[in-house]
Design an enzyme around this catalytic site. Structure first.
Site, PDB file in Angstrom:
ATOM      1  N   THR A 174      -1.346   5.456   1.943  1.00 34.98           N
ATOM      2  CA  THR A 174      -1.629   6.006   0.625  1.00 34.98           C
ATOM      3  C   THR A 174      -2.655   7.130   0.752  1.00 34.98           C
ATOM      4  O   THR A 174      -3.683   6.973   1.402  1.00 34.98           O
ATOM      5  CB  THR A 174      -2.174   4.903  -0.302  1.00 34.98           C
ATOM      6  OG1 THR A 174      -1.142   3.943  -0.513  1.00 34.98           O
ATOM      7  CG2 THR A 174      -2.622   5.469  -1.636  1.00 34.98           C
ATOM      8  N   GLN A 222       8.805   4.833   1.825  1.00 32.42           N
ATOM      9  CA  GLN A 222       8.403   3.443   1.617  1.00 32.42           C
ATOM     10  C   GLN A 222       8.379   3.147   0.119  1.00 32.42           C
ATOM     11  O   GLN A 222       7.618   3.762  -0.628  1.00 32.42           O
ATOM     12  CB  GLN A 222       7.028   3.157   2.212  1.00 32.42           C
ATOM     13  CG  GLN A 222       6.676   1.672   2.120  1.00 32.42           C
ATOM     14  CD  GLN A 222       5.241   1.367   2.484  1.00 32.42           C
ATOM     15  OE1 GLN A 222       4.325   1.745   1.780  1.00 32.42           O
ATOM     16  NE2 GLN A 222       5.060   0.685   3.602  1.00 32.42           N
ATOM     17  N   HIS A 240       8.534  -2.297   1.099  1.00 26.30           N
ATOM     18  CA  HIS A 240       7.164  -2.684   1.457  1.00 26.30           C
ATOM     19  C   HIS A 240       6.894  -4.118   1.015  1.00 26.30           C
ATOM     20  O   HIS A 240       6.545  -4.378  -0.129  1.00 26.30           O
ATOM     21  CB  HIS A 240       6.185  -1.722   0.784  1.00 26.30           C
ATOM     22  CG  HIS A 240       4.780  -1.803   1.298  1.00 26.30           C
ATOM     23  ND1 HIS A 240       4.412  -2.601   2.367  1.00 26.30           N
ATOM     24  CD2 HIS A 240       3.635  -1.184   0.896  1.00 26.30           C
ATOM     25  CE1 HIS A 240       3.111  -2.461   2.590  1.00 26.30           C
ATOM     26  NE2 HIS A 240       2.624  -1.602   1.705  1.00 26.30           N
ATOM     27  N   ASN A 270       0.915  -6.268   2.919  1.00 30.80           N
ATOM     28  CA  ASN A 270      -0.360  -5.785   2.365  1.00 30.80           C
ATOM     29  C   ASN A 270      -0.640  -6.214   0.929  1.00 30.80           C
ATOM     30  O   ASN A 270      -1.401  -5.571   0.213  1.00 30.80           O
ATOM     31  CB  ASN A 270      -0.437  -4.257   2.461  1.00 30.80           C
ATOM     32  CG  ASN A 270      -0.530  -3.781   3.894  1.00 30.80           C
ATOM     33  OD1 ASN A 270      -0.642  -4.575   4.817  1.00 30.80           O
ATOM     34  ND2 ASN A 270      -0.480  -2.483   4.096  1.00 30.80           N
ATOM     35  N   TYR A 281       1.317  -6.435  -1.812  1.00 27.39           N
ATOM     36  CA  TYR A 281       1.992  -5.819  -2.953  1.00 27.39           C
ATOM     37  C   TYR A 281       3.128  -6.722  -3.437  1.00 27.39           C
ATOM     38  O   TYR A 281       3.316  -7.830  -2.949  1.00 27.39           O
ATOM     39  CB  TYR A 281       2.436  -4.403  -2.594  1.00 27.39           C
ATOM     40  CG  TYR A 281       1.252  -3.545  -2.247  1.00 27.39           C
ATOM     41  CD1 TYR A 281       0.264  -3.274  -3.206  1.00 27.39           C
ATOM     42  CD2 TYR A 281       1.046  -3.059  -0.954  1.00 27.39           C
ATOM     43  CE1 TYR A 281      -0.867  -2.531  -2.890  1.00 27.39           C
ATOM     44  CE2 TYR A 281      -0.082  -2.314  -0.635  1.00 27.39           C
ATOM     45  CZ  TYR A 281      -1.031  -2.063  -1.607  1.00 27.39           C
ATOM     46  OH  TYR A 281      -2.161  -1.347  -1.295  1.00 27.39           O
ATOM     47  N   ARG A 315       8.975  -3.857   5.792  1.00 29.19           N
ATOM     48  CA  ARG A 315       7.659  -3.989   6.426  1.00 29.19           C
ATOM     49  C   ARG A 315       7.024  -5.328   6.072  1.00 29.19           C
ATOM     50  O   ARG A 315       7.035  -5.744   4.914  1.00 29.19           O
ATOM     51  CB  ARG A 315       6.726  -2.854   5.979  1.00 29.19           C
ATOM     52  CG  ARG A 315       5.483  -2.758   6.888  1.00 29.19           C
ATOM     53  CD  ARG A 315       4.553  -1.636   6.469  1.00 29.19           C
ATOM     54  NE  ARG A 315       3.791  -1.144   7.631  1.00 29.19           N
ATOM     55  CZ  ARG A 315       2.566  -0.656   7.563  1.00 29.19           C
ATOM     56  NH1 ARG A 315       1.931  -0.576   6.408  1.00 29.19           N
ATOM     57  NH2 ARG A 315       1.952  -0.237   8.642  1.00 29.19           N
ATOM     58  N   ASN A 359      -5.814  -7.325   0.034  1.00 26.24           N
ATOM     59  CA  ASN A 359      -5.414  -7.457  -1.371  1.00 26.24           C
ATOM     60  C   ASN A 359      -5.317  -8.918  -1.818  1.00 26.24           C
ATOM     61  O   ASN A 359      -4.427  -9.298  -2.585  1.00 26.24           O
ATOM     62  CB  ASN A 359      -4.105  -6.721  -1.648  1.00 26.24           C
ATOM     63  CG  ASN A 359      -4.317  -5.238  -1.917  1.00 26.24           C
ATOM     64  OD1 ASN A 359      -5.353  -4.834  -2.424  1.00 26.24           O
ATOM     65  ND2 ASN A 359      -3.334  -4.421  -1.560  1.00 26.24           N
ATOM     66  N   GLY A 388      -1.088   4.951  12.473  1.00 24.09           N
ATOM     67  CA  GLY A 388      -1.493   5.282  11.121  1.00 24.09           C
ATOM     68  C   GLY A 388      -2.650   6.247  11.093  1.00 24.09           C
ATOM     69  O   GLY A 388      -2.468   7.470  11.070  1.00 24.09           O
TER      70      GLY A 388
END
Length: 363
Positions: free
Chosen positions: A26, A98, A175, A178, A180, A227, A235, A317
């Site tokens: 992001t 993504q 995605h 992480n 989400y 992913r 998170n 990354g």
């Protein structure tokens, strides 16, 4: 020993120039949730990666939980992404977008009119959320999605995948990492539903698997990746006993679907006693197509995992942020530039598309 990292690789019907993927990150430069010329410049600068996986892109207005993140659900957004994919392809690169629905990670101030923060259950995630209007706020209490909402969200992902192909992307990454929305359904701490999308491992994985299956039917299985981040507590995700069972089951089911790749973040378990390595090895056994591994890789460690067959591609990354020519720098052993943390999400070109390539920096 041969140098696999810099050798070509096949991903579905695509021939990649090397085995280096640019991991999704992001960057918060999409004003009004639209991709723009600056974003096109940023990705084109990094097109020497074998595969670019874009920043998280929302499949619906409800998925825009962060400030200034892009979407892929409107004609204007599709047009903007066409500029980006054209810039990447002109440099000889390939890109998967993504698709990221933020779910309970969000605040109403970041959402467009009419959108709302939704999740599997009405359980807020701990932690602050930046808003351009009022600074840091707590993540909102999400509205629990009805079964009909879940079905609608599946169709939003499928339509976004169709939009991605129209925009010129080579494929999509779902995605499910992480913390989400897709991972929120996988985790029993964030998913306490009592319908067919909650409870058992089979039920909690149903949302993702239905999206993957219908997306593969819509755009082709060779254009779909997923992913995962097992053991990652980012998170406000909690570790749970069924993690190995969950991801082994998913690897088997996604292998049956024949999707292009799985992309795993190799995260240490919170107690430090183990890493995801045993689980990654199991997933490698269960999933026969491309496996991408990501997390703080060096060239030597990347080569080791490629040579052993544990991975087929390695995603980098953070090094790509300040090193648009990362592939060239890694291949020559050149020093890597360091990024400015203060500009990661600040907006504008500074700290985004103004990092020079090594030849520019030394000219």
């Amino acid at each position: 020993m041969s140098n696999l990292l810099f050798s070509p690789a096949q991903l579905g019907s695509i021939t990649l120039t090397n085995r280096i993927a640019m991991a999704p990150m992001t960057r918060s430069r999409a004003y009004d949730n639209l991709p723009n010329d600056l974003i096109a410049k940023y990705y084109a600068q990094r097109a020497s990666a074998g595969l670019i996986i874009t920043e998280g892109v929302a499949p619906s207005p409800n998925g825009l939980g962060y400030a200034r993140i892009p979407g892929l659900f409107s004609a204007e957004q599709i047009a903007g992404w066409k500029t980006v994919t054209q810039a990447i392809h002109e440099k000889g690169g390939h890109a998967f977008v993504q698709l990221m629905h933020t779910g309970r990670i969000g605040h109403p101030l970041n959402l467009p009119a009419g959108a709302e923060v939704v999740a599997p259950s009405a359980i807020p995630a701990k932690g602050p959320m930046w808003t351009d209007q009022e600074g840091l706020k707590e993540n909102a209490v999400p509205r629990e999605m009805s079964t009909a909402d879940v079905k609608q969200a599946i169709q939003e992902f499928v339509q976004a995948a169709k939009n991605a192909v129209e925009a010129g992307f080579d494929g999509v990454e779902l995605h499910s990492a992480n913390g989400y929305l897709l991972e929120q359904f996988l985790n029993p701490h964030s998913n306490q539903r009592t319908d067919e999308y909650g409870g058992t491992v089979e039920n909690r994985t149903r949302f993702l698997l239905e999206i993957a299956e219908q997306t593969a039917q819509a755009i082709g299985k060779e254009r779909v990746g997923v992913r995962f981040s097992p053991y990652n507590v980012f998170n406000d995700m909690a570790v749970y006993p069924e993690i190995p069972e969950t991801y082994t089951y998913l690897a088997e089911k996604l292998n049956d679907l024949g999707i292009a790749y799985l992309h795993l973040i190799d995260t240490a378990a919170p107690d430090g006693a183990e890493t995801t390595r045993p689980l990654i090895k199991t997933i490698r056994e269960k999933f026969s197509n491309t496996l991408i591994l990501n997390n703080k890789y060096t060239v030597d460690r990347a080569e080791e995992d490629l040579q052993s067959g544990l991975a087929d591609l390695i995603a980098f990354g953070a090094p790509f942020i300040a090193n648009p020519d990362l592939v060239e720098r890694l291949s020559t052993g050149a020093e890597l530039a360091q990024f400015d943390a203060a500009t990661l999400y600040a907006g504008g070109e500074k700290g985004f598309a103004d990092y020079p390539a090594l030849v520019e920096a030394t000219a």
